[in-house]
Each structure stands twice: as structure tokens, then as C-alpha cells.
Design a protein around this motif. Structure first.
Motif, PDB file in Angstrom:
ATOM      1  N   ALA A  13      33.308  15.911  54.410  1.00  0.00           N
ATOM      2  CA  ALA A  13      34.280  14.842  54.663  1.00  0.00           C
ATOM      3  C   ALA A  13      35.152  15.330  55.815  1.00  0.00           C
ATOM      4  O   ALA A  13      34.818  16.310  56.469  1.00  0.00           O
ATOM      5  CB  ALA A  13      35.105  14.561  53.410  1.00  0.00           C
ATOM      6  N   SER A  14      36.265  14.681  56.021  1.00  0.00           N
ATOM      7  CA  SER A  14      37.158  15.073  57.111  1.00  0.00           C
ATOM      8  C   SER A  14      37.536  16.546  57.005  1.00  0.00           C
ATOM      9  O   SER A  14      37.856  17.039  55.923  1.00  0.00           O
ATOM     10  CB  SER A  14      38.428  14.222  57.085  1.00  0.00           C
ATOM     11  N   ALA A  15      37.511  17.239  58.129  1.00  0.00           N
ATOM     12  CA  ALA A  15      37.881  18.650  58.170  1.00  0.00           C
ATOM     13  C   ALA A  15      39.343  18.829  58.557  1.00  0.00           C
ATOM     14  O   ALA A  15      39.786  19.936  58.809  1.00  0.00           O
ATOM     15  CB  ALA A  15      36.978  19.398  59.153  1.00  0.00           C
ATOM     16  N   VAL A  16      40.100  17.725  58.586  1.00  0.00           N
ATOM     17  CA  VAL A  16      41.527  17.767  58.926  1.00  0.00           C
ATOM     18  C   VAL A  16      42.292  16.919  57.914  1.00  0.00           C
ATOM     19  O   VAL A  16      41.913  15.787  57.633  1.00  0.00           O
ATOM     20  CB  VAL A  16      41.788  17.224  60.349  1.00  0.00           C
ATOM     21  N   LYS A  17      43.371  17.477  57.357  1.00  0.00           N
ATOM     22  CA  LYS A  17      44.223  16.748  56.406  1.00  0.00           C
ATOM     23  C   LYS A  17      45.668  16.853  56.866  1.00  0.00           C
ATOM     24  O   LYS A  17      46.111  17.903  57.313  1.00  0.00           O
ATOM     25  CB  LYS A  17      44.114  17.353  55.003  1.00  0.00           C
TER      26      LYS A  17
ATOM     27  N   ARG B 212      43.437  22.313  58.858  1.00  0.00           N
ATOM     28  CA  ARG B 212      42.056  22.195  59.336  1.00  0.00           C
ATOM     29  C   ARG B 212      41.203  23.266  58.681  1.00  0.00           C
ATOM     30  O   ARG B 212      41.637  24.398  58.551  1.00  0.00           O
ATOM     31  CB  ARG B 212      42.002  22.398  60.850  1.00  0.00           C
ATOM     32  N   ILE B 213      39.984  22.911  58.348  1.00  0.00           N
ATOM     33  CA  ILE B 213      39.055  23.886  57.791  1.00  0.00           C
ATOM     34  C   ILE B 213      37.987  24.195  58.838  1.00  0.00           C
ATOM     35  O   ILE B 213      37.515  23.298  59.538  1.00  0.00           O
ATOM     36  CB  ILE B 213      38.419  23.372  56.482  1.00  0.00           C
ATOM     37  N   GLN B 214      37.653  25.443  58.967  1.00  0.00           N
ATOM     38  CA  GLN B 214      36.557  25.879  59.836  1.00  0.00           C
ATOM     39  C   GLN B 214      35.473  26.422  58.921  1.00  0.00           C
ATOM     40  O   GLN B 214      35.602  27.526  58.406  1.00  0.00           O
ATOM     41  CB  GLN B 214      37.043  26.969  60.801  1.00  0.00           C
ATOM     42  N   PRO B 215      34.431  25.632  58.658  1.00  0.00           N
ATOM     43  CA  PRO B 215      33.384  26.102  57.741  1.00  0.00           C
ATOM     44  C   PRO B 215      32.764  27.415  58.205  1.00  0.00           C
ATOM     45  O   PRO B 215      32.613  27.647  59.407  1.00  0.00           O
ATOM     46  CB  PRO B 215      32.354  24.974  57.758  1.00  0.00           C
TER      47      PRO B 215
ATOM     48  N   THR C 158      47.128  30.965  59.726  1.00  0.00           N
ATOM     49  CA  THR C 158      45.725  30.917  59.345  1.00  0.00           C
ATOM     50  C   THR C 158      45.543  31.668  58.029  1.00  0.00           C
ATOM     51  O   THR C 158      46.350  32.519  57.669  1.00  0.00           O
ATOM     52  CB  THR C 158      44.801  31.551  60.407  1.00  0.00           C
ATOM     53  N   THR C 159      44.492  31.333  57.327  1.00  0.00           N
ATOM     54  CA  THR C 159      44.164  32.020  56.082  1.00  0.00           C
ATOM     55  C   THR C 159      42.679  31.859  55.823  1.00  0.00           C
ATOM     56  O   THR C 159      42.003  31.106  56.527  1.00  0.00           O
ATOM     57  CB  THR C 159      44.993  31.456  54.900  1.00  0.00           C
TER      58      THR C 159
ATOM     59  N   ASP D 155      43.242  26.664  59.101  1.00  0.00           N
ATOM     60  CA  ASP D 155      44.338  26.779  60.060  1.00  0.00           C
ATOM     61  C   ASP D 155      45.367  25.713  59.738  1.00  0.00           C
ATOM     62  O   ASP D 155      45.018  24.628  59.311  1.00  0.00           O
ATOM     63  CB  ASP D 155      43.861  26.514  61.499  1.00  0.00           C
ATOM     64  N   VAL D 156      46.639  26.043  59.958  1.00  0.00           N
ATOM     65  CA  VAL D 156      47.694  25.046  59.859  1.00  0.00           C
ATOM     66  C   VAL D 156      48.257  24.873  61.250  1.00  0.00           C
ATOM     67  O   VAL D 156      48.708  25.827  61.868  1.00  0.00           O
ATOM     68  CB  VAL D 156      48.825  25.503  58.907  1.00  0.00           C
TER      69      VAL D 156
END
Length: 87
Positions: A53-57, A42-45, A20-21, A6-7
Motif C-alpha cells: 500500500a502507500s509507503a508514506v503516511k 516513509r518506509i523503505q522496504p 530514521t529508524t 524515515d520521518v
């Protein structure tokens, strides 16, 4: 299953998701049509995965820029096995 990204705009008071993608088979991903500005990616595994590591960049997009190298680490969660009961 692919992980989902998600952005969200960093400036939005409500932290709204603007795009989202999903990742491709090779783990790459791309957001189309995102305007200039500062964002949090953000990554949603996917099920059975966890972020290593961090799920937000934080990402800043400026004119004429393609952003690369915003990578996330994922690991497969192995099911813990219960040792056999002693009789």
C-alpha cells in the motif's frame, strides 16, 4: 534485513529527513526525540520486499501524545522462475 523508516517534516520546504529508524523483528518501530508538528513517515522496504500500500503516511504529533497504528504493509518478492526450455 529490517525495513527502514524515515520521518520527514511536512512543513520543511526541502522535505528534510529529521529522524530514521529500523523495524524490530516483530515489525514495530519507534522514533525518539521528534518534536511536535506534522510529519510524513516513509518506509523503505528491505531488499526482497515491496510495499503493498502507500509507503508514506501523514502523522501529526501533539503535546503528550504517543502515536500508534501507523502501519505499513510489506510483501516478500518471490523470484519468478523461468520454465524449463523444451528441446
Amino acid at each position: 534485513d529490517a525495513a527502514r523508516g524515515d520521518v520527514g517534516r511536512d512543513k520543511d520546504a526541502d522535505g528534510a529527513v529529521v529522524a530514521t529508524t529500523k523495524t524490530r523483528q516483530d515489525g514495530s518501530y519507534r522514533f525518539e526525540g521528534v518534536e511536535l508538528g506534522r510529519y510524513k513517515v516513509r518506509i523503505q522496504p528491505a531488499a526482497g520486499q515491496q510495499a503493498t500500500a502507500s509507503a508514506v503516511k501523514d502523522v501529526a504529533i501533539t503535546r503528550g501524545q504517543n502515536v500508534g497504528g501507523v502501519d505499513f504493509g510489506l510483501a516478500t518478492i518471490l523470484n519468478a522462475t523461468t520454465p524449463p526450455r523444451r528441446r
